[in-house]
Design a protein around this motif. Sequence first.
Motif: not given
Length: 448
Positions: A310-320, A441-447
Amino acid sequence: MIELTKDYIDKFRNIIDQKDEVQAKELLQELHPADIAELYKEVDLKEAIFLYLLLDGEKAADVLMELDDDERHKLLKELPNEVIAKQFVDNMETDDAVDLMRELDEERQEEILSHIQDVEQAGDIVDLLKYDEDSAGGLMGTEMIVVNENWSMPRCIDEMRLQAEEVDEIYYVYVVDDDERMKGVLPLKRLITSPSVSKIKHVMKKEPIVVHVDDSVEEVVTTIEKYDLVALPVVDSIGRLVGRITIDDVMDEVREQHEREYQLASGISKDVETSDNVFMQTAARLPWLLIGMIGGLGNSVILGGFEASFASNPKMALFIPLIGGTGGNVGIQSSAIVVQGLANNTLKPDNIVSQLGKELVVSLINASIISLVVFIYNFFMLGDAGITASVSLSLFAVVLFASIFGTIVPVTLSKLKIDPALATGPFITITNDIIGMMIYMFVTSALT
């Protein structure tokens, strides 16, 4: 129909305060039992008892069965056993009398039965109380028109006249042999149009549709619905006619069942009414709220493990919210269809695999469309290839999982003899939320 306005209710209260029994009786005579039951909701218990004791036996019995369970229980608690026996039970059909008796403890049941004047009715009630209340035997009544297959038409009509005095509604005439075994049904039209010299067995409809005493209420409902019946005969293990179930009894059961299932699906663990006290309502709601809270804490633990992402890519939180909400909605849709199929017996063990295959195809189509729409939106709005791909792939996987999970869980619960309606509520939502978040989380971390 008289409208129960505030002025009308106040008028009743004034009559009660004045103990004017004559005027109270006159007003009660004008009201339908269902309206009197509504009126009782607006008065206190002492006022209700005053009015109740003014009703004639048959109307008093009808009003009692129209009351909500809690109000009926409060009233029965205050009335003497002899009054309950002579004013209510003596004037009820056996199925209603059994429903009433089930609300009382065994000691009161025995006391009330000892006050019933009709020994045969008391015996019928005792016999019916032995059946499981969720079975055909627990739902049936013993009032019905029964004729012998060897009788002539004139004798049949004479017997029907005698028996009709004990039956409120005549839907069918049931035909039995000398050993009381069910042989057929005599439609009233055939009774009128057939020659008077005919024996019943020559004009009756053979191979009648029946249910057995141990059949479940769900089987009874399905049979009545399938064959468009208004009453259904009940037989014992050797085919003897022992009772009948009428459409009004079935509709009451269906309504109560739907209420229970709706509450289960909403995360309410017990059957509660708006009139129940705070403690009862809290006890019914709190268990699933606590489970939901645990699920939320589980999600927070999962998300905490990806704090660096999340720290490196804050946009991840938008789609939770999108991932969690979509998974929950898809799971509830799938489980609702399966629960409905199990309830109306359109989904049977031999076609569960077929239903799974159908659900897989539907979920593939839905997952493809949803993930494509999100992909197009993110591609033009975010301009971040990693997030765009991870969100779309995560959604595709979550929809697939939620659909299959929502199909398998209610089937499994049904096999374990647990109400599958439980699967359409918070259980599916919480589980899909947690699994969906892990996938994301796992898919996003991998890509990314």
